[in-house]
Design a protein around this motif. Structure first.
Motif, PDB file in Angstrom:
ATOM      1  N   SER A  48      49.549 -22.500   7.702  1.00  0.00           N
ATOM      2  CA  SER A  48      48.655 -23.643   7.488  1.00  0.00           C
ATOM      3  C   SER A  48      49.398 -24.934   7.139  1.00  0.00           C
ATOM      4  O   SER A  48      48.863 -26.020   7.328  1.00  0.00           O
ATOM      5  CB  SER A  48      47.634 -23.331   6.398  1.00  0.00           C
ATOM      6  OG  SER A  48      48.261 -23.254   5.137  1.00  0.00           O
ATOM      7  N   THR A  49      50.618 -24.814   6.636  1.00  0.00           N
ATOM      8  CA  THR A  49      51.372 -26.002   6.252  1.00  0.00           C
ATOM      9  C   THR A  49      52.459 -26.362   7.253  1.00  0.00           C
ATOM     10  O   THR A  49      53.260 -27.253   6.990  1.00  0.00           O
ATOM     11  CB  THR A  49      52.037 -25.817   4.870  1.00  0.00           C
ATOM     12  OG1 THR A  49      52.951 -24.723   4.941  1.00  0.00           O
ATOM     13  CG2 THR A  49      51.008 -25.602   3.785  1.00  0.00           C
ATOM     14  N   ASP A  59      49.125 -13.584   2.264  1.00  0.00           N
ATOM     15  CA  ASP A  59      48.836 -14.882   1.648  1.00  0.00           C
ATOM     16  C   ASP A  59      49.975 -15.871   1.901  1.00  0.00           C
ATOM     17  O   ASP A  59      49.747 -17.027   2.239  1.00  0.00           O
ATOM     18  CB  ASP A  59      48.614 -14.739   0.138  1.00  0.00           C
ATOM     19  CG  ASP A  59      47.312 -14.042  -0.205  1.00  0.00           C
ATOM     20  OD1 ASP A  59      46.420 -13.964   0.680  1.00  0.00           O
ATOM     21  OD2 ASP A  59      47.182 -13.586  -1.358  1.00  0.00           O
ATOM     22  N   TYR A  60      51.204 -15.410   1.723  1.00  0.00           N
ATOM     23  CA  TYR A  60      52.376 -16.269   1.926  1.00  0.00           C
ATOM     24  C   TYR A  60      52.483 -16.706   3.390  1.00  0.00           C
ATOM     25  O   TYR A  60      52.666 -17.893   3.684  1.00  0.00           O
ATOM     26  CB  TYR A  60      53.638 -15.544   1.483  1.00  0.00           C
ATOM     27  CG  TYR A  60      54.907 -16.312   1.741  1.00  0.00           C
ATOM     28  CD1 TYR A  60      55.106 -17.558   1.176  1.00  0.00           C
ATOM     29  CD2 TYR A  60      55.902 -15.796   2.555  1.00  0.00           C
ATOM     30  CE1 TYR A  60      56.268 -18.280   1.410  1.00  0.00           C
ATOM     31  CE2 TYR A  60      57.062 -16.504   2.796  1.00  0.00           C
ATOM     32  CZ  TYR A  60      57.245 -17.740   2.228  1.00  0.00           C
ATOM     33  OH  TYR A  60      58.390 -18.450   2.462  1.00  0.00           O
ATOM     34  N   LYS A  93      55.714 -25.924  -0.112  1.00  0.00           N
ATOM     35  CA  LYS A  93      54.286 -25.962  -0.453  1.00  0.00           C
ATOM     36  C   LYS A  93      53.731 -24.559  -0.715  1.00  0.00           C
ATOM     37  O   LYS A  93      52.636 -24.424  -1.254  1.00  0.00           O
ATOM     38  CB  LYS A  93      53.491 -26.640   0.656  1.00  0.00           C
ATOM     39  CG  LYS A  93      53.810 -28.114   0.794  1.00  0.00           C
ATOM     40  CD  LYS A  93      52.954 -28.768   1.849  1.00  0.00           C
ATOM     41  CE  LYS A  93      53.269 -30.258   1.936  1.00  0.00           C
ATOM     42  NZ  LYS A  93      52.471 -30.925   2.963  1.00  0.00           N
ATOM     43  N   CYS A  94      54.473 -23.545  -0.332  1.00  0.00           N
ATOM     44  CA  CYS A  94      54.013 -22.154  -0.478  1.00  0.00           C
ATOM     45  C   CYS A  94      54.819 -21.394  -1.523  1.00  0.00           C
ATOM     46  O   CYS A  94      54.829 -20.168  -1.544  1.00  0.00           O
ATOM     47  CB  CYS A  94      54.116 -21.442   0.867  1.00  0.00           C
ATOM     48  SG  CYS A  94      53.187 -22.243   2.171  1.00  0.00           S
ATOM     49  N   SER A 102      57.929 -24.490   3.477  1.00  0.00           N
ATOM     50  CA  SER A 102      57.988 -23.443   2.463  1.00  0.00           C
ATOM     51  C   SER A 102      57.838 -23.955   1.039  1.00  0.00           C
ATOM     52  O   SER A 102      57.360 -23.231   0.169  1.00  0.00           O
ATOM     53  CB  SER A 102      59.292 -22.652   2.591  1.00  0.00           C
ATOM     54  OG  SER A 102      60.393 -23.496   2.399  1.00  0.00           O
ATOM     55  N   PHE A 121      53.118 -18.631  -3.569  1.00  0.00           N
ATOM     56  CA  PHE A 121      52.838 -17.403  -2.816  1.00  0.00           C
ATOM     57  C   PHE A 121      54.113 -16.586  -2.630  1.00  0.00           C
ATOM     58  O   PHE A 121      54.099 -15.361  -2.719  1.00  0.00           O
ATOM     59  CB  PHE A 121      52.229 -17.730  -1.453  1.00  0.00           C
ATOM     60  CG  PHE A 121      50.859 -18.343  -1.561  1.00  0.00           C
ATOM     61  CD1 PHE A 121      49.763 -17.579  -1.925  1.00  0.00           C
ATOM     62  CD2 PHE A 121      50.662 -19.685  -1.292  1.00  0.00           C
ATOM     63  CE1 PHE A 121      48.496 -18.146  -2.028  1.00  0.00           C
ATOM     64  CE2 PHE A 121      49.411 -20.260  -1.390  1.00  0.00           C
ATOM     65  CZ  PHE A 121      48.318 -19.483  -1.758  1.00  0.00           C
ATOM     66  N   SER A 122      55.207 -17.281  -2.385  1.00  0.00           N
ATOM     67  CA  SER A 122      56.491 -16.610  -2.249  1.00  0.00           C
ATOM     68  C   SER A 122      56.865 -15.919  -3.561  1.00  0.00           C
ATOM     69  O   SER A 122      57.329 -14.779  -3.569  1.00  0.00           O
ATOM     70  CB  SER A 122      57.564 -17.623  -1.857  1.00  0.00           C
ATOM     71  OG  SER A 122      58.832 -17.039  -1.851  1.00  0.00           O
ATOM     72  N   CYS A 131      49.850 -19.241   4.252  1.00  0.00           N
ATOM     73  CA  CYS A 131      50.203 -20.552   3.708  1.00  0.00           C
ATOM     74  C   CYS A 131      51.241 -21.234   4.595  1.00  0.00           C
ATOM     75  O   CYS A 131      51.116 -22.417   4.909  1.00  0.00           O
ATOM     76  CB  CYS A 131      50.736 -20.396   2.283  1.00  0.00           C
ATOM     77  SG  CYS A 131      51.237 -21.963   1.538  1.00  0.00           S
TER      78      CYS A 131
END
Length: 74
Positions: free
Chosen positions: A44-45, A37-38, A51-52, A49, A55-56, A41
């Motif tokens: 996709s971005t 998932d991370y 923005k993620c 980091s 997930f992190s 993300c």
């Protein structure tokens, strides 16, 4: 100042495994879903980091939970 540096570290020497990272490697792949998932993300971005961050956080929480199971505190 000594050759070891301000904090006593040996500059230029290869780090031994405990110094390379906080968590042991996830050899059992217990946190693969969170990791995927991370990484998705980040992809996709455009590797932004911030923005993620959620997930992190989930991935690191998973790793810390697994670490706590391996090394219980008494």
């Amino acid at each position: 100042m000594s050759a070891g540096g301000a904090f006593g570290g040996n500059r230029g020497a290869r780090p031994v495994p405990p110094e390379k990272g906080v968590f042991p490697l996830d050899h059992l792949h217990e946190c693969d879903l969170e990791k995927k998932d991370y990484l998705a993300c980040l992809k996709s971005t455009g590797a932004q980091s911030e923005k993620c961050r959620m997930f992190s956080k989930k991935y690191l929480e998973c790793r810390m939970e697994r670490l706590a199971c391996l090394f219980p505190v008494y």
